[in-house]
Design a protein around this motif. Structure first.
Motif, short mmCIF file in Angstrom:
data_model
loop_
_atom_site.label_atom_id
_atom_site.label_comp_id
_atom_site.label_asym_id
_atom_site.label_seq_id
_atom_site.Cartn_x
_atom_site.Cartn_y
_atom_site.Cartn_z
N MET A 38 0.84 -1.19 0.00
CA MET A 38 0.00 0.00 0.00
C MET A 38 0.88 1.25 0.00
O MET A 38 1.82 1.34 0.79
N ARG A 39 0.56 2.17 -0.91
CA ARG A 39 1.27 3.44 -0.94
C ARG A 39 0.27 4.58 -0.81
O ARG A 39 -0.78 4.57 -1.44
N VAL A 40 0.61 5.54 0.03
CA VAL A 40 -0.17 6.77 0.13
C VAL A 40 0.65 7.87 -0.51
O VAL A 40 1.82 8.06 -0.18
N VAL A 41 0.04 8.58 -1.44
CA VAL A 41 0.73 9.61 -2.22
C VAL A 41 0.07 10.95 -1.98
O VAL A 41 -1.14 11.10 -2.21
N LYS A 42 0.82 11.91 -1.50
CA LYS A 42 0.30 13.27 -1.37
C LYS A 42 0.83 14.11 -2.52
O LYS A 42 2.05 14.20 -2.74
N ILE A 43 -0.08 14.70 -3.28
CA ILE A 43 0.27 15.52 -4.44
C ILE A 43 0.15 16.98 -4.07
O ILE A 43 -0.96 17.48 -3.82
N GLY A 44 1.27 17.69 -4.04
CA GLY A 44 1.25 19.11 -3.74
C GLY A 44 0.56 19.91 -4.84
O GLY A 44 0.41 19.44 -5.97
N GLY A 45 0.16 21.13 -4.50
CA GLY A 45 -0.57 21.96 -5.45
C GLY A 45 0.18 22.22 -6.74
O GLY A 45 -0.39 22.13 -7.84
N ARG A 46 1.44 22.52 -6.65
CA ARG A 46 2.21 22.83 -7.86
C ARG A 46 2.47 21.58 -8.69
O ARG A 46 2.48 21.63 -9.92
N ALA A 47 2.67 20.45 -8.03
CA ALA A 47 2.89 19.20 -8.75
C ALA A 47 1.65 18.79 -9.54
O ALA A 47 1.74 18.05 -10.53
N GLN A 48 0.48 19.28 -9.13
CA GLN A 48 -0.75 18.94 -9.84
C GLN A 48 -0.79 19.52 -11.25
O GLN A 48 -1.55 19.05 -12.10
N GLY A 57 -3.12 18.57 -2.08
CA GLY A 57 -3.11 19.91 -1.52
C GLY A 57 -3.83 20.86 -2.46
O GLY A 57 -4.68 20.44 -3.24
N GLY A 58 -3.46 22.09 -2.40
CA GLY A 58 -4.07 23.13 -3.23
C GLY A 58 -3.85 24.50 -2.63
O GLY A 58 -4.65 25.42 -2.79
N GLY A 59 -2.74 24.62 -1.92
CA GLY A 59 -2.46 25.85 -1.18
C GLY A 59 -2.36 27.09 -2.02
O GLY A 59 -2.84 28.16 -1.63
N ASP A 60 -1.73 26.99 -3.20
CA ASP A 60 -1.58 28.18 -4.04
C ASP A 60 -2.93 28.71 -4.51
O ASP A 60 -3.15 29.92 -4.57
N GLU A 61 -3.84 27.79 -4.83
CA GLU A 61 -5.16 28.23 -5.28
C GLU A 61 -5.94 28.85 -4.12
O GLU A 61 -6.69 29.81 -4.30
N MET A 62 -5.77 28.30 -2.92
CA MET A 62 -6.41 28.88 -1.75
C MET A 62 -5.85 30.29 -1.50
O MET A 62 -6.61 31.22 -1.22
N SER A 63 -4.55 30.45 -1.61
CA SER A 63 -3.94 31.76 -1.40
C SER A 63 -4.43 32.76 -2.44
O SER A 63 -4.71 33.92 -2.12
N ALA A 64 -4.53 32.29 -3.69
CA ALA A 64 -5.00 33.18 -4.75
C ALA A 64 -6.44 33.63 -4.50
O ALA A 64 -6.78 34.80 -4.71
N MET A 65 -7.26 32.72 -4.01
CA MET A 65 -8.65 33.07 -3.72
C MET A 65 -8.73 34.02 -2.54
O MET A 65 -9.52 34.99 -2.55
N GLN A 66 -7.92 33.78 -1.52
CA GLN A 66 -7.89 34.70 -0.38
C GLN A 66 -7.49 36.11 -0.84
O GLN A 66 -8.11 37.10 -0.45
N VAL A 122 -13.31 22.63 -6.11
CA VAL A 122 -12.58 22.84 -7.37
C VAL A 122 -11.42 21.86 -7.55
O VAL A 122 -11.36 21.12 -8.54
N VAL A 123 -10.47 21.84 -6.59
CA VAL A 123 -9.26 21.04 -6.77
C VAL A 123 -9.59 19.54 -6.81
O VAL A 123 -9.13 18.82 -7.71
N ASN A 124 -10.36 19.08 -5.84
CA ASN A 124 -10.66 17.65 -5.78
C ASN A 124 -11.36 17.16 -7.03
O ASN A 124 -10.97 16.14 -7.63
N LYS A 125 -12.37 17.87 -7.47
CA LYS A 125 -13.14 17.41 -8.62
C LYS A 125 -12.36 17.54 -9.91
O LYS A 125 -12.51 16.72 -10.83
N ARG A 126 -11.50 18.55 -10.01
CA ARG A 126 -10.67 18.66 -11.22
C ARG A 126 -9.71 17.48 -11.31
O ARG A 126 -9.53 16.89 -12.40
N LEU A 127 -9.10 17.12 -10.18
CA LEU A 127 -8.19 15.98 -10.18
C LEU A 127 -8.92 14.68 -10.51
O LEU A 127 -8.45 13.87 -11.31
N VAL A 128 -10.07 14.48 -9.87
CA VAL A 128 -10.84 13.26 -10.11
C VAL A 128 -11.23 13.16 -11.58
O VAL A 128 -11.12 12.10 -12.21
N ASN A 129 -11.68 14.28 -12.14
CA ASN A 129 -12.09 14.27 -13.55
C ASN A 129 -10.93 13.88 -14.47
O ASN A 129 -11.10 13.06 -15.38
#
Length: 255
Positions: free
Chosen positions: A1-11, A36-45, A76-83
């Motif tokens: 089992m591998r758990v992979v965290k994808i940072g916002g920029r890597a997306q 993640g999705g920190g850059d998009e959150m910062s941009a929205m803020q 936004v981020v979750n559904k874009r990635l899933v799509n």
């Protein structure tokens, strides 16, 4: 089992979906993704006139930021990635840490970080149910406030969420995927292997700062919780098992 965290920029990497598909096909049911999705959150803020602020690589989150966080990360981020993953042939299903109280969290320090939380429980059975049914969980790291009688969301750092999920699933490996090949030393060279003790020194000396410092803390938490292997790498590290920086327990801890 591998758990992979994808940072916002890597997306933003155009090979993300196909690389994940190759990893899934190599071991169906043995992969779980946190994003993640920190850059998009910062941009929205910033667009709303709010100044993004961080302490130790973790976002200061006001009560007013919580709905925004849900919209950006779980919407936004979750559904874009899933799509994108579904389009690439992956059986991706998007969920958040609030769904089924998947990630139960508590406040870290309300005075300095506001509504930022740290994971205290993970409903591993929920993830195993999806995995056993042939689905790839894609998780938005918004936690469920486990200490409030009314529940509510808490902003859980994606690396912290991934570390807790990896521990709960007894993962063989946690990959923290960023937009850099690995942890760099003071000369800018990628370090192939790093003990948790040395990682703390890099953070204390200002060499590993911000998001990288937070990744190193999450890596240590995962190792302490029993995750066998933790690696910080770029997307290419998902298919190259030797790429990036391996984080290891300090010798004093290992003994």
């Amino acid at each position: 089992m591998r758990v992979v965290k994808i940072g916002g920029r890597a997306q933003a990497d155009s090979h993300l979906a196909t690389t994940l598909r190759e990893a899934w096909n190599a071991g169906p049911g043995e992969l779980c993704v946190v994003h993640g999705g920190g850059d998009e959150m910062s941009a929205m803020q910033s667009a709303l006139g709010r100044e993004p602020a961080f302490v130790g690589g973790r976002r200061v989150t006001s009560e007013g930021d919580l709905e925004l966080l849900r919209m950006v990360l779980s919407g936004v981020v979750n559904k874009r990635l899933v799509n994108a993953m579904v389009a690439a042939g992956l059986p991706a299903v998007g969920i958040s840490g609030e769904d089924g109280a998947l990630i139960g969290a508590e406040l870290i320090d309300a005075a300095s970080l506001g509504f930022a939380g740290q994971p205290v429980t993970v409903k591993a059975d929920l993830l195993r149910t999806l995995l056993n049914a042939g689905y790839l969980p894609v998780i938005s790291p918004i936690g469920y406030n486990a200490t409030s009688p009314n529940g509510g969301p808490l902003n859980v750092n994606g690396d912290d969420a991934a570390a807790a999920i990896a521990a709960a699933l007894e993962a063989d490996e946690l990959l923290l995927i960023a937009d850099v090949e690995g942890v760099r030393d003071g000369e800018g060279e990628v370090i192939s292997s790093l003990s948790t003790e040395t990682a703390r020194e890099l953070a204390a000396n200002g060499i590993a700062v911000g998001g990288m410092a937070a990744k190193l803390e999450s890596a240590e938490a995962a190792l302490t919780a029993g995750v066998a292997r933790v690696r910080i790498c770029d997307l290419a590290g998902l298919s190259d098992g030797e790429r990036g920086t391996f984080i290891t327990q300090s010798q004093s801890v290992a003994l």
